[in-house]
Write an enzyme that holds these catalytic residues in place. Structure first.
Site, PDB file in Angstrom:
ATOM      1  NE  ARG A 154      46.221 -74.864  27.266  1.00 58.77           N
ATOM      2  CZ  ARG A 154      44.965 -74.589  26.997  1.00 58.77           C
ATOM      3  NH1 ARG A 154      44.154 -74.226  27.971  1.00 58.77           N
ATOM      4  NH2 ARG A 154      44.499 -74.690  25.767  1.00 58.77           N
ATOM      5  CD  GLU A 174      45.473 -59.695  40.696  1.00 59.81           C
ATOM      6  OE1 GLU A 174      44.355 -60.175  40.619  1.00 59.81           O
ATOM      7  OE2 GLU A 174      46.413 -59.983  39.921  1.00 59.81           O
ATOM      8  CG  HIS A 226      32.922 -65.668  44.105  1.00 58.78           C
ATOM      9  ND1 HIS A 226      32.555 -64.531  44.784  1.00 58.78           N
ATOM     10  CD2 HIS A 226      33.800 -65.274  43.159  1.00 58.78           C
ATOM     11  CE1 HIS A 226      33.203 -63.491  44.276  1.00 58.78           C
ATOM     12  NE2 HIS A 226      33.970 -63.918  43.289  1.00 58.78           N
ATOM     13  NE  ARG A 240      40.217 -71.719  35.129  1.00 63.18           N
ATOM     14  CZ  ARG A 240      39.046 -71.353  35.638  1.00 63.18           C
ATOM     15  NH1 ARG A 240      38.291 -72.206  36.263  1.00 63.18           N
ATOM     16  NH2 ARG A 240      38.629 -70.103  35.494  1.00 63.18           N
TER      17      ARG A 240
END
Ligand code: GLN
Ligand code: ZN
Length: 750
Positions: free
Chosen positions: A15, A601, A690, A511
């Protein structure tokens, strides 16, 4: 013949890209450092593919944030609010917003867990071409001795996934966008004698509209005629694209990419394709999963292709970009060796592709093939996978749903639990403090023991319960301090799950997520949540709601074994959860929430496959709660607000109470519940968690009153719109306090 990789992961095997981006955003390093790391990563990624002998390697599959965003930049599709910015400031402001501007929207890339930036288009805007990124990456690779194919997101997919900020259909802007693609191809044709361009059109795998179908031929007639030096591949993935394929054969493109792993219907197009002059890019190595190829299955696929399509016009490829798999197995030191031998991540899949190529074109057997065959059969026979008891129980299951109709249950529940009008509650998690994270980490590293850890968690739960009592919430929760993640937590307690150390997959921007691997039959060796929930319940006279994650969500957020049907795995998880429900209820817990955050999903891309999915997904939710007595109230939570297409399915799940994410849409999206005569109770989310903003009492009152315009007071619950774990206590405390005050004031006015 040769091999092609649709695209390669870009975040870096450790990463590296994530780290440097986040350092840059935190102003710890200069942008030149980001460029340096990115350049190095591209080089390494190209070499991985070159060393594996891959012939068609991509450039422009790399991105500092997202390829849709890159395409918007390429076309000069910059929303007005960003226009005073330039370069990387512009790019990252579009992706993430800044102190003056809200970011562009982000949404799921087809049925993957990758999220792209949604371009904002308007008929009044003028667009213009910017080829800097494409050109520099192409020549960067060339200077390393690698001649790449150039990846582009196709104009039809780009438009279809964009939104219009002036009303109107994005596809109407086709006439403004296509000339820029032509201009781009004209430029590219100057760079070399022959260049392959892979134009991704994954939108072709969704049921195409008439409008979209009508655009395919003019688009590719044009693009494929720009220059004789350019060979165009139109690449599709994740499903079949038969409608588009039929049109594409009549355009002068060079090749078509089809996914034979996730779109078996693509075999039906081979006959037609074979009669054309097209080259077939055959996606035969699964880019969406982590398992080593099953050679028997692969051979069947190859045989079927060979049967209907000329071998000398076939190129084998990954089924889609390898972006959706982890990078390499190299860093997995803790994984059980047997399980590890069944796995294959992006780097390992390169070898598999090479191997299939050898098998297909030379028919040779070598050591590697023997080794895979052996791993395949050892996996099939492994005791780690098969649990007779589980298989027996799941196949002979007779109790598929709880007893009693909703009308009967809800009366008993209201008596048992004793709640009045507009009951208040939360979705489950409370802020994950640094202390809580630290304690979980310390337990993992052994810095603290089990008892010390439990003491810390209890301390958190004590405070969490005390706070909820203090503000006078009706139904309490324990706050979920022991959970890092709502799927991983359960996966770690269930048999049949494995976890990697470095199996990161990009989710959006910098992310990544590290999904669990479901490799074997799933069972629950012991209760998973009972100790925490009953502890919380012992601290209060009010009712504490138990918190579980549902089978469909656990499935949709994991890498799932491919040797049995997904629906079978889901059913096994459901059976494990139903035991947990029973244990909670036997310990005196009166309300149990089974979260299905990722229910939507899992929907298939093709309408014709929706019904089958809905059937088993609903079946398994019902199995998961089948042990609940009539008096036990079952809640569920879903992280979205659009229920128009699926409301009947949601109703069929038959949860007594559902909480949803409607806070940002007023009461508009709630209307569907009324329209279909939805009977069960609903908590529509009265404020948006959020955002760090604390909603005022007045605002929440207004929101509650809006909800009451749509649904009767008897049916409504009052709660925030999602879990609170990402928020800070300073935000959560006043917000929830205001929510309770607002509710009481509205109750007084009823
Ligand atoms: N109970 C979970 C929580 O509150 C639900 C989260 C979710 O649905 N994403 O965190
Ligand atoms: Zn949620």
């Amino acid at each position: 013949m040769s091999t092609l990789v649709v695209g390669f992961p870009r975040i870096g095997e450790q990463r590296e890209l994530k780290k440097v981006l986040e350092d840059y955003w935190a102003k710890k390093v200069e942008f030149s450092k980001v460029e340096e790391v990115a350049k190095d990563l591209r080089k390494r990624h190209w070499h991985y593919q070159k060393d594996a002998g891959i012939e068609y390697i991509s450039s422009n599959d790399f991105s500092l944030y997202d390829n849709m965003l890159d395409t918007a930049i390429m076309l000069g599709a910059v929303p007005e609010r960003f226009r005073e910015l330039k370069g990387q400031e512009l790019y990252f402001a579009m992706a993430r917003g800044d102190d003056k501007r809200v970011a562009m929207e982000m949404t799921k890339w087809f049925n993957t867990n990758y999220h792209y930036i949604v371009p904002e288009l308007s008929a009044n805007d003028t667009y213009s071409l910017n080829i800097d990124k494409i050109k520099s990456e192409y020549f960067e690779a060339k200077s390393l001795g690698i001649k790449t194919k150039i990846n582009l997101i196709g104009p039809i997919t780009f438009l279809s996934l964009s939104k219009r900020i002036d009303r109107g259909e994005p596809l109407e802007l086709h006439g403004k966008i296509l000339p820029l693609y032509e201009e781009l191809l004209v430029e590219i044709a100057k760079w070399d004698d022959e260049i392959v361009i892979q134009i991704d059109e994954p939108i072709f795998v969704k049921e195409p509209s008439t409008k979209m179908l009508s655009l395919i031929k003019p688009t590719y007639d044009k693009l494929a005629s720009v220059s004789t030096k350019i060979k165009i591949i139109v690449s599709t993935y994740f499903e079949h694209s038969n409608e588009a394929t039929k049109v594409l054969v009549h355009t002068p493109i060079w090749a078509i990419g089809l996914d034979f792993i996730h779109g078996k219907e693509n075999f039906d197009a081979l006959e037609t394709l074979s009669q054309s002059d097209k080259v077939l890019i055959a996606g035969v190595v699964d880019g969406r999963n982590v398992w080593r190829i099953d050679l028997k299955k692969s051979r069947e696929i190859l045989e079927k292709i060979e049967h209907s399509f000329p071998k000398n016009r076939t190129i084998l490829s990954t089924s889609c970009s390898l972006l959706h798999t982890p990078f390499t197995l190299k860093y997995e030191e803790k994984l059980d060796n047997e399980i590890k031998s069944w796995l294959s991540f992006a780097v390992e899949k390169l070898d598999e592709l090479k191997l299939l190529n050898q098998l297909y074109f030379h028919g040779s057997t070598n050591e590697k093939i023997e080794e895979i065959l052996e791993a395949n059969s050892s996996r099939k026979a492994s005791a780690q996978i098969h649990n007779q008891e589980v298989q027996q129980r799941v196949s002979s299951l007779t109790k598929l749903q709880r007893e009693g109709a909703f009308e009967e249950r809800i009366k008993l529940q209201r008596e048992e639990i004793g709640y009045g009008t507009l009951p208040t509650t939360t979705i489950g998690s409370f802020p994950q403090t640094a202390e809580v994270r630290r304690a979980r980490k310390d337990l993992k590293t052994g810095a603290i023991g089990e008892e010390a850890y439990k003491a810390k968690m209890r301390e958190y739960i004590d405070e969490c319960i005390a706070f909820q009592e203090e503000i006078d919430l009706d139904i309490l929760v324990h706050g979920e301090p022991e959970r890092n993640d709502m799927v991983e937590y359960f996966g770690q307690m269930l048999e049949g799950f494995a976890f990697t150390q470095n199996g990161w997959v990009q989710s959006y921007g910098s992310r990544c997520v590290k999904p669990p691997l479901i490799y074997g039959d799933v069972s629950r060796p012991k209760p998973m949540t009972v100790e925490w929930i009953t502890y919380a319940q012992s601290k209060t006279d009010r009712v504490v709601k138990g918190m579980l994650t549902g089978p469909v969500t656990i499935l949709n957020w994991s890498f799932v074994r491919d040797d049995i049907e997904r629906s079978e795995v889901s059913k096994q998880i459901a059976v494990a959860i139903c035991d947990e429900v029973d244990d909670l209820q036997k310990s005196g817990i009166k309300i149990i929430q089974v979260d299905e955050a990722a229910f939507k999903e899992g929907y298939p891309l093709r309408a014709s496959k929706v019904k089958a999915y809905e059937e088993w997904a609903v079946r398994d939710f019902k199995i998961a709660v089948s042990t609940a007595k009539k008096e036990t109230q079952i809640h569920t939570h879903m992280c979205y607000s659009e229920f128009n297409d699926i409301i009947k399915t949601i109703e069929a799940m038959d949860a007594d109470v559902i909480s949803i994410e409607t806070a940002r849409s007023g009461n508009e999206l709630l209307k569907i519940f009324k329209e279909v005569g939805y009977k069960q109770e609903v908590g529509p989310g009265v404020y948006d968690i959020h955002s760090p903003r604390v909603p005022s009492v007045e605002e929440i009152k207004t929101q509650i009153k809006l909800l009451l315009e749509v649904l009767p007071k008897e049916q409504l619950w009052i709660n925030p719109d999602c879990g609170l774990k990402t928020r800070k206590w300073e935000e959560v405390k006043p917000a929830l306090r205001n929510m309770v005050i607002a509710t009481k004031e509205v109750r007084g006015e009823l």
